[in-house]
Scaffold this active site. Structure first.
Site, mmCIF file in Angstrom:
data_model
loop_
_atom_site.group_PDB
_atom_site.id
_atom_site.type_symbol
_atom_site.label_atom_id
_atom_site.label_comp_id
_atom_site.label_asym_id
_atom_site.label_seq_id
_atom_site.Cartn_x
_atom_site.Cartn_y
_atom_site.Cartn_z
ATOM 1 N N PRO A 293 0.789 -1.231 0.000
ATOM 2 C CA PRO A 293 0.000 0.000 0.000
ATOM 3 C C PRO A 293 0.821 1.282 0.000
ATOM 4 O O PRO A 293 0.252 2.371 -0.110
ATOM 5 C CB PRO A 293 -0.829 -0.115 1.284
ATOM 6 C CG PRO A 293 -0.027 -1.013 2.169
ATOM 7 C CD PRO A 293 0.650 -1.987 1.268
ATOM 8 N N TYR A 385 3.012 8.906 -8.473
ATOM 9 C CA TYR A 385 2.046 8.929 -7.380
ATOM 10 C C TYR A 385 0.668 9.401 -7.864
ATOM 11 O O TYR A 385 -0.360 8.858 -7.468
ATOM 12 C CB TYR A 385 2.544 9.830 -6.259
ATOM 13 C CG TYR A 385 1.825 9.638 -4.946
ATOM 14 C CD1 TYR A 385 2.376 8.853 -3.934
ATOM 15 C CD2 TYR A 385 0.595 10.234 -4.696
ATOM 16 C CE1 TYR A 385 1.726 8.667 -2.731
ATOM 17 C CE2 TYR A 385 -0.072 10.056 -3.494
ATOM 18 C CZ TYR A 385 0.500 9.260 -2.512
ATOM 19 O OH TYR A 385 -0.161 9.070 -1.314
#
Length: 391
Positions: A293, A385
């Site tokens: 994660p 990201y």
């Protein structure tokens, strides 16, 4: 029962696929083994990439997200008691991310499906996918105490890592790539306003820490712990004390404490199944790939899969050409492996391995200092990201 597309799993992947197909005029049936309350309450991802936000808006599922979601224009990296902010819009041409929990995405998509989209069966346990290479594959499932069959033109497995869809792939065509990590995340939800207005990723010699949030009044925080740790091994006070140590800075920043309402431990692993298609059976989301994660990629990868698949199914319906369906696996896997690479890089950059020595620690520090001092390195992080191109 008959339908064009049988979808196993009512997580964000299955629900969004059903929504996209509905808007393209393609009928589908969604089968979910759990009840509605469980689907709408299970805590999972909370960061939506720019592309995911755009897709939800275009699908008519973005109204509450736009009202309640928290747009973030950057993240903060902490190391050596220093703080460095990565400015996403400045580095990516305007892209950002949005904090909006997976539970909320599912609630929105379920409401739309039940209102206008077509069949969504809860507590309908898929037992097997049959005749995946034939013209009419079938899903055998159990619902309301009876075993039933759903005949489909196509089957899509959005049923997670432990689901039945991937098991229908013959062993001779399956290739699996996996990496397990020797640490996990101890995560807590706390009824306290976040101590920072953006996510904070901290590298500390005692281990990684993450300051995140679910709303302006609810904090989501994580600590690196050894693999196999149970949530009950840590008291609330111990968790806050450790977060304070790992997030400490040389300025006047302070961590705000509050009542912990939930604790859980998330194991860390990377997994990819190739291919993502076998005959008329397609895999999407966690059924095909898992990422640690740290890179905030899991939910967003699932969105990329179903956008690609919905586009391919619509193209086949409109033109009769299977070209995009035939390219589905290769198209998705290009994005999947970039996400796997980024998630691995972020994980090894910020976590302290049990066997790490002083050399490893200095390499991590050098990598972080490179990001903090090089626009090129910082841009690479920001572009990854905020999201790789969908499809």
């Amino acid at each position: 029962m008959r339908t064009t597309v049988g979808i196993i799993g009512a997580g964000p992947a299955g629900l969004l696929l059903a929504r996209l197909l509905h808007r393209a005029g393609i009928d589908s049936v969604v089968l979910e083994s759990r009840d509605r309350a469980y689907v709408e309450q299970r805590q999972r991802a909370g960061i939506l990439e720019q592309g995911t936000v755009d897709v939800l808006r275009a699908a008519g599922a973005g109204e509450r997200m736009d009202r309640e979601g928290l747009r973030h224009d950057g993240i903060e990296l902490r190391f050596g008691r220093r703080r460095h902010r990565v400015d996403f819009p400045a580095l990516t041409g305007g892209r950002s991310v949005t904090v909006y929990a997976q539970t909320e995405v599912c609630k929105d998509l379920i409401a739309l499906r039940l209102e206008e989209g077509g069949p969504l069966l809860f507590e309908a346990e898929a037992l097997a996918v049959e005749d995946a290479q034939g013209d009419r594959p079938r899903i055998r499932f159990r619902h309301q105490g009876r075993e039933e069959v759903l005949d489909c033109a196509y089957v899509v497995g959005c049923d997670g890592f432990w689901g039945v869809a991937r098991k229908a792939f013959p062993a001779e065509v399956s290739r699996m790539f996996e990496r397990s990590y020797p640490y996990a995340w101890l995560g807590v939800l706390a009824d306290v306003a976040p101590s920072h207005d953006e996510l904070v990723y901290a590298r500390h010699e005692r281990g990684f820490a993450l300051l995140s949030m679910r709303s302006p009044a609810v904090s989501r925080l994580y600590l690196q712990v050894p693999a196999g740790t149970e949530a009950g091994q840590w008291s609330d006070e111990e968790i806050w004390d450790e977060l304070e140590r790992r997030l400490e800075t040389d300025d006047d920043w302070r961590l705000e404490r509050g009542p912990v309402t939930q604790k859980s431990v998330t194991p860390m692993r990377s997994f990819v199944h190739e291919p993502m298609r076998h005959g008329r059976l397609f895999l999407a989301g966690d059924a095909a790939h898992i990422v640690p994660p740290t890179g905030a990629k899991g939910l967003n990868l699932a969105v990329g899969d179903v956008v690609t698949l919905a586009r391919a199914l619509a193209h086949e319906q409109e033109t009769g050409s299977p070209e995009l369906l035939d390219a589905y696996s290769a198209t998705c896997l290009r994005r999947v492996w970039q996400a796997e690479r980024f998630s691995y890089d972020m994980t090894t950059l910020l976590h302290t391995a049990p066997d790490a020595d002083a050399f490893d620690a200095r390499l991590q520090r050098a990598r972080l200092e490179r990001i903090a001092s090089s626009r090129a390195a910082e841009t690479e992080l920001a572009e990854a990201y905020t999201g790789f191109p969908l499809g």
